[in-house]
Design a protein around this motif. Structure first.
Motif, PDB file in Angstrom:
ATOM      1  N   ALA A   1       1.014  -1.499   0.003  1.00 18.28           N
ATOM      2  CA  ALA A   1       0.048  -0.029   0.533  1.00 18.28           C
ATOM      3  C   ALA A   1       1.010   1.359   0.223  1.00 18.28           C
ATOM      4  O   ALA A   1       0.640   2.292  -0.592  1.00 18.28           O
ATOM      5  CB  ALA A   1      -1.222  -0.240   1.402  1.00 18.28           C
ATOM      6  N   GLU A   2       2.257   1.158   0.820  1.00 24.34           N
ATOM      7  CA  GLU A   2       3.090   2.043   0.428  1.00 24.34           C
ATOM      8  C   GLU A   2       3.411   2.839  -0.549  1.00 24.34           C
ATOM      9  O   GLU A   2       3.345   3.570  -0.851  1.00 24.34           O
ATOM     10  CB  GLU A   2       4.036   2.141   1.887  1.00 24.34           C
TER      11      GLU A   2
ATOM     12  N   SER B   1       0.960   4.245  -2.954  1.00 25.23           N
ATOM     13  CA  SER B   1       0.844   5.169  -2.332  1.00 25.23           C
ATOM     14  C   SER B   1       1.824   6.606  -3.383  1.00 25.23           C
ATOM     15  O   SER B   1       1.335   7.432  -3.667  1.00 25.23           O
ATOM     16  CB  SER B   1       0.418   5.863  -1.179  1.00 25.23           C
ATOM     17  N   SER B   2       2.919   5.613  -3.814  1.00 31.10           N
ATOM     18  CA  SER B   2       4.681   6.704  -3.797  1.00 31.10           C
ATOM     19  C   SER B   2       3.991   7.252  -4.934  1.00 31.10           C
ATOM     20  O   SER B   2       4.825   8.071  -5.678  1.00 31.10           O
ATOM     21  CB  SER B   2       5.347   6.106  -3.048  1.00 31.10           C
ATOM     22  N   TYR B   3       3.330   6.102  -5.774  1.00 23.06           N
ATOM     23  CA  TYR B   3       3.286   6.206  -7.084  1.00 23.06           C
ATOM     24  C   TYR B   3       2.148   7.024  -7.722  1.00 23.06           C
ATOM     25  O   TYR B   3       0.926   7.198  -8.840  1.00 23.06           O
ATOM     26  CB  TYR B   3       3.320   4.699  -8.084  1.00 23.06           C
ATOM     27  N   ARG B   4       1.997   7.605  -6.979  1.00 19.65           N
ATOM     28  CA  ARG B   4       0.533   8.909  -6.621  1.00 19.65           C
ATOM     29  C   ARG B   4      -0.963   8.198  -7.756  1.00 19.65           C
ATOM     30  O   ARG B   4      -1.667   8.304  -7.797  1.00 19.65           O
ATOM     31  CB  ARG B   4       0.664   9.710  -7.991  1.00 19.65           C
TER      32      ARG B   4
ATOM     33  N   ASP C   1      -6.957   4.056  -9.147  1.00 23.45           N
ATOM     34  CA  ASP C   1      -7.501   3.459  -7.153  1.00 23.45           C
ATOM     35  C   ASP C   1      -7.092   2.194  -7.495  1.00 23.45           C
ATOM     36  O   ASP C   1      -7.775   1.082  -8.012  1.00 23.45           O
ATOM     37  CB  ASP C   1      -9.141   3.987  -7.490  1.00 23.45           C
TER      38      ASP C   1
ATOM     39  N   SER D   1      -4.098   6.043  -5.713  1.00 21.35           N
ATOM     40  CA  SER D   1      -4.524   5.923  -4.335  1.00 21.35           C
ATOM     41  C   SER D   1      -5.747   4.538  -3.760  1.00 21.35           C
ATOM     42  O   SER D   1      -5.728   3.613  -5.122  1.00 21.35           O
ATOM     43  CB  SER D   1      -5.911   6.651  -4.252  1.00 21.35           C
ATOM     44  N   VAL D   2      -5.021   4.080  -2.109  1.00 21.37           N
ATOM     45  CA  VAL D   2      -5.047   2.982  -1.776  1.00 21.37           C
ATOM     46  C   VAL D   2      -6.776   3.368  -0.770  1.00 21.37           C
ATOM     47  O   VAL D   2      -6.657   3.647  -0.494  1.00 21.37           O
ATOM     48  CB  VAL D   2      -4.113   1.949  -1.442  1.00 21.37           C
ATOM     49  N   HIS D   3      -7.434   1.460  -1.068  1.00 16.44           N
ATOM     50  CA  HIS D   3      -8.508   1.748  -0.916  1.00 16.44           C
ATOM     51  C   HIS D   3      -8.792   0.360  -0.061  1.00 16.44           C
ATOM     52  O   HIS D   3      -9.030  -0.554  -0.922  1.00 16.44           O
ATOM     53  CB  HIS D   3      -9.658   2.515  -1.201  1.00 16.44           C
TER      54      HIS D   3
ATOM     55  N   GLY E   1       1.108   2.795 -10.798  1.00 18.09           N
ATOM     56  CA  GLY E   1       0.736   3.871 -10.872  1.00 18.09           C
ATOM     57  C   GLY E   1      -0.431   4.876 -11.910  1.00 18.09           C
ATOM     58  O   GLY E   1      -0.245   4.027 -13.437  1.00 18.09           O
TER      59      GLY E   1
END
Length: 221
Positions: free
Chosen positions: A64-65, A68-71, A214, A73-75, A192
């Motif tokens: 997840a981290e 997210s670093s690749y722009r 997403d 969104s994680v849900h 991403g």
């Protein structure tokens, strides 16, 4: 100014100057010298790590981290809440029509938007789709992931990833893709939203694929 600069540097432009020819000849001679005789045997090291020491929550948290670093969104979602999560995201993205791969489960398909099953939609039809719902982030071209075009043409991509699909290293992912590769299916590694950079390293997103990604990370309650 332009004419004088061209005259001062005869090797510029079409590359037909004497200097250019001499440089080309030198390069070709070095290639011939290097390839004469028996080819060299180069030992390729194979002692690199092929697995990750992480497992369980630590592995999914790092996934997840990194996403997210690749722009993107994680849900996080429970299995029975995927469709609800997708419809919330669709409203946030202003999406009214989404396409899904043929084998995407009914439980992933939201009721609040028009859902179109991709049975070979033309690119022009895909271009009128607001988003796509598929599974996994290394897309193997299988029934659940769908065609490569499905995730390259619509502007928004929702990717559903189950925690037991997450691996900690590229070698592990490659091993898991052995069957798909053997069948000749295209493999698409997604890191991403679509992005590219020009010579000045100005990042532009959405040039050859979705501007928005997403990831719905599914874990049992």
């Amino acid at each position: 100014m332009a004419s004088r600069a061209s005259a001062d540097r005869p090797d510029s432009g079409n590359g037909r100057g004497a200097g250019s020819s001499a440089a080309r000849a030198a390069v070709l001679e070095r290639i011939r010298s290097a390839t004469r005789g028996e080819p060299l045997e180069v030992a390729v090291p194979r002692d690199y790590a092929t697995g990750s020491p992480l497992a369980g929550d630590a592995l999914t948290d790092r996934f997840a981290e990194r996403v997210s670093s690749y722009r993107a969104s994680v849900h996080r979602s429970a299995p029975d809440e995927i469709a609800k999560r997708v419809i919330v995201l669709a409203r946030e993205r202003g999406a009214r029509r989404v396409a899904v791969a043929p084998a995407v489960p009914d439980a992933w398909r939201p009721d609040g938007v028009e859902v179109v099953v991709d049975h070979g939609l033309a690119a022009s039809a895909l271009d009128r789709i607001d988003g796509a719902v598929t599974g996994t982030l290394v897309l193997d071209g299988g029934p659940r992931c769908g065609r490569r075009a499905l995730t390259l043409v619509p502007d928004w991509h929702v990717c559903v990833v189950e925690v037991d699909q997450v691996v900690g290293s590229v070698p592990e992912a490659i091993a898991a893709l052995h069957e798909a590769a053997g069948a000749g299916r295209p493999l698409t590694f997604v890191s991403g939203p679509s992005a590219t950079s020009d010579i000045e390293l100005s990042r532009v997103e959405g040039v050859h694929g979705p501007r928005t990604l997403d990831v719905v990370l599914v874990a049992p309650k």
